[in-house]
Design a protein around this motif. Sequence first.
Motif, PDB file in Angstrom:
ATOM      1  N   UNK A  12      34.376  51.639  45.831  1.00  0.00           N
ATOM      2  CA  UNK A  12      34.743  50.279  45.423  1.00  0.00           C
ATOM      3  C   UNK A  12      33.842  49.715  44.335  1.00  0.00           C
ATOM      4  N   UNK A  13      32.876  50.491  43.874  1.00  0.00           N
ATOM      5  CA  UNK A  13      31.924  49.972  42.899  1.00  0.00           C
ATOM      6  C   UNK A  13      32.616  49.531  41.607  1.00  0.00           C
ATOM      7  N   UNK A  14      33.646  50.219  41.181  1.00  0.00           N
ATOM      8  CA  UNK A  14      34.369  49.822  39.969  1.00  0.00           C
ATOM      9  C   UNK A  14      34.997  48.444  40.134  1.00  0.00           C
ATOM     10  N   UNK A  15      35.594  48.195  41.284  1.00  0.00           N
ATOM     11  CA  UNK A  15      36.177  46.882  41.553  1.00  0.00           C
ATOM     12  C   UNK A  15      35.105  45.799  41.562  1.00  0.00           C
ATOM     13  N   UNK A  16      33.965  46.121  42.162  1.00  0.00           N
ATOM     14  CA  UNK A  16      32.864  45.164  42.226  1.00  0.00           C
ATOM     15  C   UNK A  16      32.365  44.832  40.819  1.00  0.00           C
ATOM     16  N   UNK A  17      32.183  45.847  39.996  1.00  0.00           N
ATOM     17  CA  UNK A  17      31.708  45.651  38.623  1.00  0.00           C
ATOM     18  C   UNK A  17      32.713  44.828  37.827  1.00  0.00           C
ATOM     19  N   UNK A  18      33.966  45.170  37.949  1.00  0.00           N
ATOM     20  CA  UNK A  18      35.010  44.438  37.240  1.00  0.00           C
ATOM     21  C   UNK A  18      34.962  42.946  37.573  1.00  0.00           C
ATOM     22  N   UNK A  19      34.776  42.632  38.838  1.00  0.00           N
ATOM     23  CA  UNK A  19      34.740  41.232  39.263  1.00  0.00           C
ATOM     24  C   UNK A  19      33.473  40.534  38.773  1.00  0.00           C
ATOM     25  N   UNK A  20      32.336  41.214  38.815  1.00  0.00           N
ATOM     26  CA  UNK A  20      31.099  40.613  38.313  1.00  0.00           C
ATOM     27  C   UNK A  20      31.209  40.310  36.819  1.00  0.00           C
ATOM     28  N   UNK A  21      31.808  41.213  36.073  1.00  0.00           N
ATOM     29  CA  UNK A  21      32.007  40.994  34.632  1.00  0.00           C
ATOM     30  C   UNK A  21      32.977  39.833  34.414  1.00  0.00           C
ATOM     31  N   UNK A  22      34.051  39.800  35.191  1.00  0.00           N
ATOM     32  CA  UNK A  22      35.010  38.710  35.066  1.00  0.00           C
ATOM     33  C   UNK A  22      34.336  37.355  35.300  1.00  0.00           C
ATOM     34  N   UNK A  23      33.333  37.349  36.136  1.00  0.00           N
ATOM     35  CA  UNK A  23      32.616  36.112  36.444  1.00  0.00           C
ATOM     36  C   UNK A  23      31.448  35.848  35.502  1.00  0.00           C
ATOM     37  N   UNK A  24      31.278  36.705  34.494  1.00  0.00           N
ATOM     38  CA  UNK A  24      30.295  36.415  33.453  1.00  0.00           C
ATOM     39  C   UNK A  24      29.133  37.362  33.296  1.00  0.00           C
TER      40      UNK A  24
END
Length: 110
Positions: free
Chosen positions: A53-65
């Motif tokens: 799930x690390x890719x999903x986590x990274x994607x969300x962190x980037x989406x949040x800035x």
Amino acid sequence: MKVGIIRCMQTEDYCPGTTDFKAIREKTGVFEGVEEEIELIGFINCGGCPGKKVSLRIRELIRRGADTIAFASCIQKGTPIGYPCPFAKRMRDLAEKETKGEIQILDHTH
């Protein structure tokens, strides 16, 4: 620097992340020498073994800035349980693939 930290899910019972936060606040560990302000965007676990799930986590962190992703020291160094993640390299590779080299990735925090 706007950093998102990904930690090991197995260490959540042992570590509240205070040393990671202290490293950011005092600019020690991997943050030593960072002259700009460091803002913590998020602090999330890897999603559990094997870290898929690390890719999903990274994607969300980037989406949040986030413009920087740091893997907490528990992943590479095994602190505080003394057991480094056997999937650390795979998660790092997934992070590189997900960010296409456009986001800074740090291997540990302190």
